[in-house]
Scaffold this motif. Sequence first.
Motif, PDB file in Angstrom:
ATOM      1  N   MET A   8       0.825  -1.210   0.000  1.00 31.21           N
ATOM      2  CA  MET A   8       0.000   0.000   0.000  1.00 31.21           C
ATOM      3  C   MET A   8       0.861   1.263   0.000  1.00 31.21           C
ATOM      4  O   MET A   8       1.926   1.325   0.616  1.00 31.21           O
ATOM      5  N   ARG A   9       0.376   2.285  -0.713  1.00 27.11           N
ATOM      6  CA  ARG A   9       1.101   3.547  -0.812  1.00 27.11           C
ATOM      7  C   ARG A   9       0.598   4.590   0.187  1.00 27.11           C
ATOM      8  O   ARG A   9       1.259   5.612   0.382  1.00 27.11           O
ATOM      9  N   THR A  10      -0.575   4.368   0.763  1.00 24.44           N
ATOM     10  CA  THR A  10      -1.057   5.311   1.770  1.00 24.44           C
ATOM     11  C   THR A  10      -0.054   5.373   2.913  1.00 24.44           C
ATOM     12  O   THR A  10       0.368   4.346   3.446  1.00 24.44           O
ATOM     13  N   ARG A  11       0.307   6.578   3.289  1.00 23.00           N
ATOM     14  CA  ARG A  11       1.409   6.784   4.231  1.00 23.00           C
ATOM     15  C   ARG A  11       0.950   7.691   5.371  1.00 23.00           C
ATOM     16  O   ARG A  11       0.213   8.660   5.162  1.00 23.00           O
ATOM     17  N   ALA A  12       1.370   7.356   6.565  1.00 19.80           N
ATOM     18  CA  ALA A  12       1.138   8.192   7.746  1.00 19.80           C
ATOM     19  C   ALA A  12       2.488   8.591   8.316  1.00 19.80           C
ATOM     20  O   ALA A  12       3.327   7.733   8.596  1.00 19.80           O
ATOM     21  N   VAL A  13       2.690   9.885   8.486  1.00 17.64           N
ATOM     22  CA  VAL A  13       3.970  10.428   8.943  1.00 17.64           C
ATOM     23  C   VAL A  13       3.739  11.234  10.215  1.00 17.64           C
ATOM     24  O   VAL A  13       2.788  12.017  10.318  1.00 17.64           O
ATOM     25  N   ARG A  14       4.632  11.030  11.196  1.00 16.97           N
ATOM     26  CA  ARG A  14       4.540  11.813  12.431  1.00 16.97           C
ATOM     27  C   ARG A  14       4.993  13.247  12.192  1.00 16.97           C
ATOM     28  O   ARG A  14       6.031  13.490  11.576  1.00 16.97           O
ATOM     29  N   GLN A  15       4.188  14.179  12.682  1.00 12.52           N
ATOM     30  CA  GLN A  15       4.566  15.594  12.696  1.00 12.52           C
ATOM     31  C   GLN A  15       4.208  16.137  14.068  1.00 12.52           C
ATOM     32  O   GLN A  15       3.042  16.394  14.365  1.00 12.52           O
ATOM     33  N   GLY A  16       5.234  16.264  14.904  1.00 15.08           N
ATOM     34  CA  GLY A  16       4.981  16.651  16.287  1.00 15.08           C
ATOM     35  C   GLY A  16       4.186  15.563  16.986  1.00 15.08           C
ATOM     36  O   GLY A  16       4.534  14.376  16.935  1.00 15.08           O
ATOM     37  N   GLY A  17       3.075  15.946  17.599  1.00 12.03           N
ATOM     38  CA  GLY A  17       2.226  14.955  18.269  1.00 12.03           C
ATOM     39  C   GLY A  17       1.143  14.403  17.380  1.00 12.03           C
ATOM     40  O   GLY A  17       0.334  13.579  17.835  1.00 12.03           O
ATOM     41  N   ASP A  18       1.109  14.823  16.112  1.00 16.20           N
ATOM     42  CA  ASP A  18       0.059  14.398  15.192  1.00 16.20           C
ATOM     43  C   ASP A  18       0.581  13.420  14.150  1.00 16.20           C
ATOM     44  O   ASP A  18       1.780  13.166  14.037  1.00 16.20           O
ATOM     45  N   TRP A  19      -0.365  12.895  13.380  1.00 14.20           N
ATOM     46  CA  TRP A  19      -0.080  12.077  12.205  1.00 14.20           C
ATOM     47  C   TRP A  19      -0.657  12.777  10.982  1.00 14.20           C
ATOM     48  O   TRP A  19      -1.771  13.303  11.044  1.00 14.20           O
ATOM     49  N   VAL A  20       0.058  12.733   9.865  1.00 10.61           N
ATOM     50  CA  VAL A  20      -0.442  13.289   8.610  1.00 10.61           C
ATOM     51  C   VAL A  20      -0.521  12.158   7.597  1.00 10.61           C
ATOM     52  O   VAL A  20       0.482  11.491   7.304  1.00 10.61           O
ATOM     53  N   LEU A  21      -1.728  11.946   7.046  1.00  7.68           N
ATOM     54  CA  LEU A  21      -1.992  10.834   6.140  1.00  7.68           C
ATOM     55  C   LEU A  21      -2.205  11.340   4.722  1.00  7.68           C
ATOM     56  O   LEU A  21      -2.905  12.334   4.500  1.00  7.68           O
ATOM     57  N   ASN A  22      -1.616  10.602   3.768  1.00  9.30           N
ATOM     58  CA  ASN A  22      -1.832  10.858   2.353  1.00  9.30           C
ATOM     59  C   ASN A  22      -1.989   9.523   1.630  1.00  9.30           C
ATOM     60  O   ASN A  22      -1.225   8.583   1.881  1.00  9.30           O
ATOM     61  N   GLY A  23      -2.983   9.450   0.750  1.00  8.60           N
ATOM     62  CA  GLY A  23      -3.178   8.230  -0.022  1.00  8.60           C
ATOM     63  C   GLY A  23      -4.591   8.113  -0.546  1.00  8.60           C
ATOM     64  O   GLY A  23      -5.431   8.998  -0.342  1.00  8.60           O
ATOM     65  N   THR A  24      -4.856   6.999  -1.212  1.00 10.40           N
ATOM     66  CA  THR A  24      -6.163   6.734  -1.816  1.00 10.40           C
ATOM     67  C   THR A  24      -6.544   5.284  -1.554  1.00 10.40           C
ATOM     68  O   THR A  24      -5.721   4.377  -1.695  1.00 10.40           O
ATOM     69  N   LYS A  25      -7.790   5.091  -1.183  1.00  5.10           N
ATOM     70  CA  LYS A  25      -8.343   3.751  -1.014  1.00  5.10           C
ATOM     71  C   LYS A  25      -9.476   3.558  -2.020  1.00  5.10           C
ATOM     72  O   LYS A  25     -10.198   4.500  -2.347  1.00  5.10           O
ATOM     73  N   MET A  26      -9.637   2.326  -2.507  1.00  2.00           N
ATOM     74  CA  MET A  26     -10.575   2.065  -3.605  1.00  2.00           C
ATOM     75  C   MET A  26     -11.463   0.872  -3.293  1.00  2.00           C
ATOM     76  O   MET A  26     -11.057  -0.036  -2.565  1.00  2.00           O
ATOM     77  N   TRP A  27     -12.661   0.874  -3.867  1.00  2.00           N
ATOM     78  CA  TRP A  27     -13.638  -0.207  -3.717  1.00  2.00           C
ATOM     79  C   TRP A  27     -14.037  -0.392  -2.249  1.00  2.00           C
ATOM     80  O   TRP A  27     -14.074  -1.514  -1.734  1.00  2.00           O
ATOM     81  N   ILE A  28     -14.343   0.715  -1.596  1.00  2.00           N
ATOM     82  CA  ILE A  28     -14.634   0.692  -0.166  1.00  2.00           C
ATOM     83  C   ILE A  28     -16.142   0.692   0.059  1.00  2.00           C
ATOM     84  O   ILE A  28     -16.823   1.692  -0.179  1.00  2.00           O
ATOM     85  N   THR A  29     -16.677  -0.434   0.501  1.00  2.00           N
ATOM     86  CA  THR A  29     -18.105  -0.536   0.808  1.00  2.00           C
ATOM     87  C   THR A  29     -18.451   0.398   1.961  1.00  2.00           C
ATOM     88  O   THR A  29     -17.716   0.498   2.947  1.00  2.00           O
ATOM     89  N   ASN A  30     -19.579   1.088   1.824  1.00  2.00           N
ATOM     90  CA  ASN A  30     -20.088   2.057   2.813  1.00  2.00           C
ATOM     91  C   ASN A  30     -19.301   3.362   2.827  1.00  2.00           C
ATOM     92  O   ASN A  30     -19.612   4.253   3.625  1.00  2.00           O
ATOM     93  N   GLY A  31     -18.277   3.503   1.967  1.00  2.00           N
ATOM     94  CA  GLY A  31     -17.394   4.655   2.069  1.00  2.00           C
ATOM     95  C   GLY A  31     -18.111   5.988   1.971  1.00  2.00           C
ATOM     96  O   GLY A  31     -17.847   6.915   2.737  1.00  2.00           O
ATOM     97  N   GLY A  32     -19.030   6.110   1.014  1.00  2.00           N
ATOM     98  CA  GLY A  32     -19.723   7.377   0.830  1.00  2.00           C
ATOM     99  C   GLY A  32     -20.686   7.717   1.933  1.00  2.00           C
ATOM    100  O   GLY A  32     -21.107   8.869   2.066  1.00  2.00           O
ATOM    101  N   TRP A  33     -21.073   6.729   2.730  1.00  2.00           N
ATOM    102  CA  TRP A  33     -21.978   6.941   3.858  1.00  2.00           C
ATOM    103  C   TRP A  33     -21.236   7.121   5.186  1.00  2.00           C
ATOM    104  O   TRP A  33     -21.807   7.625   6.151  1.00  2.00           O
TER     105      TRP A  33
END
Length: 385
Positions: A144-169
Amino acid sequence: MDPLTLLDIPSLLRAEDRDIQSTVERYLADRVRPHVAEWFEAGALPREIAGELGRLGVLGMHLTGYGCAGASATAYGLACLELEAVDSGIRSFVSVQGSLSMFSIWKYGSEEQKREWLPRLASGEAIGCFGLTEPDFGSNPSGMRTRAVRQGGDWVLNGTKMWITNGGWADVATVWANTDDGVRGFLVPRGTPGFSTRDIKGKLSMRASVTSELVLEDVRLPESARLPLATSLGAPLSCLNEARFGIVFGAVGAALDSFRVARDYAGTRVQFDKPIAAFQLTQRKLASMSLAVGNGMLLALHLAGLKERGVLRPEQISAGKLNNVESAIAVAREARTIFGANGISLEYSPLRHANNLESVLTYEGTSEIHALALGHALTGIPAYR
């Protein structure tokens, strides 16, 4: 008589499990079955179904505490059977809500995360989804290419997920991402800046279901959004095994419904001055379908017993999903032939089931991957690469 009564399978069930099955069947017969063909044709599912299923008690029904019913594995499986006997999209909604979204929080979340989300998800007030599959990584989630990077006390996420049931709801998405320390899970509430969804249109399968793309663009989350007990790729894979267990029963439901409507049609459709059920070729089709349904049900119940004893292994779930989904597709297609040209109409369910089962064959582990899982178990040699 149908394939289950032919083998006296109901006698194998506990009374409380049969009662739950009957309750789900009655609700679906009254509220969903009369409309599901219209929803399939429209490519839509009414959102109020979530609250109704919550009040019925099937959302996360196999989990304990936090508003969940704590039902047996067998009862959960029988509920999935009844749901998919109506439509795979309905069962998929329940599976993703309970066995992916809720289970990920129940198994790997903090106490605060559980208290915040599980009661609302169990009631259907909130809807969840599970973001693992990506446009280029389905069978190989470790890439998977979705990545979470620590920035201070937070996490920053970038990426795309596909074919996710219930996603739009979904009010909350369980999103899996690579980090410097391996795969981790995060709860992403709807409305978080940088988080968006796009529903996938033009589907030929699972039309009575919401399927979406998830997009994460510099999504900033606090440490409290991370699932603290999810420390490897094994966490999301264990969630998938929970959902696959429901599929083992659900596929039997689709096959059973296909058999029943084909048998009933064959008894009333007259050709050459007698019902087509009187012809040897039709009876051979019905006999073969009944064996497939009965064998699939016995396998499902066996796996449920293993699960209730806490000894069910992943390769056994693979055996159940591979066998029962492939058998269900074959039954649905064979059932369709009994209707002749009428079988392509939404008036009859087998071809709708067959179309849906094409998705079930692919998601939560393709048939090829489950065959390789069995090959690995049988030979000790992994052949995934």
